[in-house]
Motif scaffolding. Sequence first.
Motif, mmCIF file in Angstrom:
data_model
loop_
_atom_site.group_PDB
_atom_site.id
_atom_site.type_symbol
_atom_site.label_atom_id
_atom_site.label_comp_id
_atom_site.label_asym_id
_atom_site.label_seq_id
_atom_site.Cartn_x
_atom_site.Cartn_y
_atom_site.Cartn_z
ATOM 1 N N LEU A 1 0.841 -1.209 0.065
ATOM 2 C CA LEU A 1 0.023 -0.034 0.261
ATOM 3 C C LEU A 1 1.009 1.163 -0.020
ATOM 4 O O LEU A 1 1.551 1.372 0.713
ATOM 5 N N ALA A 2 0.827 2.059 -0.855
ATOM 6 C CA ALA A 2 1.407 3.374 -0.825
ATOM 7 C C ALA A 2 0.346 4.608 -1.134
ATOM 8 O O ALA A 2 -0.756 4.304 -1.913
ATOM 9 N N THR A 3 0.445 5.669 -0.470
ATOM 10 C CA THR A 3 -0.666 6.567 -0.563
ATOM 11 C C THR A 3 0.004 8.029 -0.377
ATOM 12 O O THR A 3 1.274 8.238 0.604
ATOM 13 N N VAL A 4 -0.601 8.665 -0.953
ATOM 14 C CA VAL A 4 -0.175 10.309 -0.995
ATOM 15 C C VAL A 4 -1.156 11.160 -0.706
ATOM 16 O O VAL A 4 -2.380 10.878 -1.280
ATOM 17 N N TYR A 5 -0.952 12.082 0.391
ATOM 18 C CA TYR A 5 -2.002 13.098 0.800
ATOM 19 C C TYR A 5 -1.416 14.460 0.646
ATOM 20 O O TYR A 5 -0.198 14.486 0.607
ATOM 21 N N TYR A 6 -2.426 15.149 0.148
ATOM 22 C CA TYR A 6 -2.021 16.710 0.256
ATOM 23 C C TYR A 6 -2.322 17.425 1.610
ATOM 24 O O TYR A 6 -3.646 17.016 1.964
ATOM 25 N N GLU A 7 -1.527 18.000 2.294
ATOM 26 C CA GLU A 7 -1.765 18.405 3.635
ATOM 27 C C GLU A 7 -1.601 20.043 3.328
ATOM 28 O O GLU A 7 -0.702 20.674 3.289
ATOM 29 N N PRO A 8 -2.906 20.563 3.073
ATOM 30 C CA PRO A 8 -3.060 22.120 3.288
ATOM 31 C C PRO A 8 -2.443 22.735 4.192
ATOM 32 O O PRO A 8 -1.867 24.077 4.230
ATOM 33 N N LYS A 9 -2.263 22.373 5.656
ATOM 34 C CA LYS A 9 -1.885 22.958 6.774
ATOM 35 C C LYS A 9 -0.425 23.349 6.710
ATOM 36 O O LYS A 9 -0.136 24.441 6.665
ATOM 37 N N ASN A 10 0.503 22.595 5.760
ATOM 38 C CA ASN A 10 1.791 22.865 5.554
ATOM 39 C C ASN A 10 2.107 22.936 4.020
ATOM 40 O O ASN A 10 3.146 23.019 3.773
ATOM 41 N N ASP A 11 0.912 23.044 3.265
ATOM 42 C CA ASP A 11 1.218 22.991 1.892
ATOM 43 C C ASP A 11 2.152 22.275 1.367
ATOM 44 O O ASP A 11 2.933 22.432 0.582
ATOM 45 N N GLY A 12 2.113 20.783 1.629
ATOM 46 C CA GLY A 12 3.034 19.963 1.333
ATOM 47 C C GLY A 12 2.284 18.428 1.154
ATOM 48 O O GLY A 12 0.828 18.239 1.317
ATOM 49 N N GLU A 13 2.986 17.253 0.598
ATOM 50 C CA GLU A 13 2.302 16.228 0.534
ATOM 51 C C GLU A 13 2.866 15.079 1.682
ATOM 52 O O GLU A 13 4.182 15.278 2.192
ATOM 53 N N THR A 14 2.080 14.180 2.054
ATOM 54 C CA THR A 14 2.632 13.103 3.031
ATOM 55 C C THR A 14 2.504 11.610 2.396
ATOM 56 O O THR A 14 1.530 11.540 1.488
ATOM 57 N N PHE A 15 3.560 11.073 2.234
ATOM 58 C CA PHE A 15 3.814 9.878 1.757
ATOM 59 C C PHE A 15 3.749 8.842 2.726
ATOM 60 O O PHE A 15 4.287 8.844 3.714
ATOM 61 N N THR A 16 2.921 7.596 2.487
ATOM 62 C CA THR A 16 2.927 6.441 3.421
ATOM 63 C C THR A 16 3.280 5.081 2.496
ATOM 64 O O THR A 16 2.649 5.030 1.817
ATOM 65 N N LEU A 17 4.076 4.314 3.090
ATOM 66 C CA LEU A 17 4.182 3.064 2.401
ATOM 67 C C LEU A 17 4.035 1.943 3.589
ATOM 68 O O LEU A 17 4.660 2.069 4.655
ATOM 69 N N THR A 18 3.362 0.943 3.082
ATOM 70 C CA THR A 18 3.054 -0.066 3.957
ATOM 71 C C THR A 18 3.342 -1.437 3.371
ATOM 72 O O THR A 18 3.076 -1.641 2.219
ATOM 73 N N ARG A 19 4.149 -2.216 4.236
ATOM 74 C CA ARG A 19 4.378 -3.563 3.655
ATOM 75 C C ARG A 19 3.847 -4.533 4.506
ATOM 76 O O ARG A 19 3.818 -4.467 5.798
ATOM 77 N N TRP A 20 2.891 -5.402 4.260
ATOM 78 C CA TRP A 20 2.305 -6.602 4.825
ATOM 79 C C TRP A 20 3.479 -7.503 5.225
ATOM 80 O O TRP A 20 4.023 -7.855 4.388
ATOM 81 N N SER A 21 3.224 -8.269 6.232
ATOM 82 C CA SER A 21 4.095 -9.224 6.754
ATOM 83 C C SER A 21 3.568 -10.434 5.883
ATOM 84 O O SER A 21 2.349 -10.426 5.630
ATOM 85 N N PRO A 22 4.536 -11.560 5.949
ATOM 86 C CA PRO A 22 4.021 -12.604 5.158
ATOM 87 C C PRO A 22 2.783 -13.359 5.770
ATOM 88 O O PRO A 22 1.831 -13.632 5.144
ATOM 89 N N GLU A 23 2.488 -13.228 6.963
ATOM 90 C CA GLU A 23 1.384 -13.895 7.636
ATOM 91 C C GLU A 23 0.209 -12.792 7.243
ATOM 92 O O GLU A 23 -0.951 -13.595 7.044
ATOM 93 N N GLN A 24 0.227 -11.774 7.424
ATOM 94 C CA GLN A 24 -0.815 -10.776 6.954
ATOM 95 C C GLN A 24 -1.251 -11.002 5.600
ATOM 96 O O GLN A 24 -2.258 -11.041 5.400
#
Length: 118
Positions: free
Chosen positions: A86-109
Amino acid sequence: MNRLPTGQLIWSLRRCTITGGEDWDRLCERCKQAIPVFEYEHRNEQGRPCFDYLCEGCAQKKLAEWLQCQHSPDYVSTRTVTDFDLATVYYEPKNDGETFTLTRWSPEQRRRRLQQET
C-alpha cells in the motif's frame, strides 16, 4: 511519527488480494499488456475519485515517478524495486505539502488477506 495523514488523498496504490486462480478480465490501465495487481485510486480533472488497475511494473514506475523530483520527470529510475502493498500520498493544506505512506504486509498478513478473499 505515528500521526495519521489528515489531508486530501492525491493517489494510492493498494495490492489487490485476488489469487491467480480467479478469472481476472482486466489489463493494466497504463501499459494495456499485463494483468493488474494493484488498485490505483486517484482524482480526475473534476476532483472526483477514480479507480484503475495497474500491473506490478507500472505500479513500481508510478511510485518511482513520485519519489523522483517533481521538476525533473524526464528521468525515472525503475531499476530499484520496492516491496510494498500500500502506497498513499495525501495533500496536507496545513503545511502546503504532501505526505507519503508506504505499507508492507508481513508474510502472515498477506497469507491471511489472500485466504479471506477466497
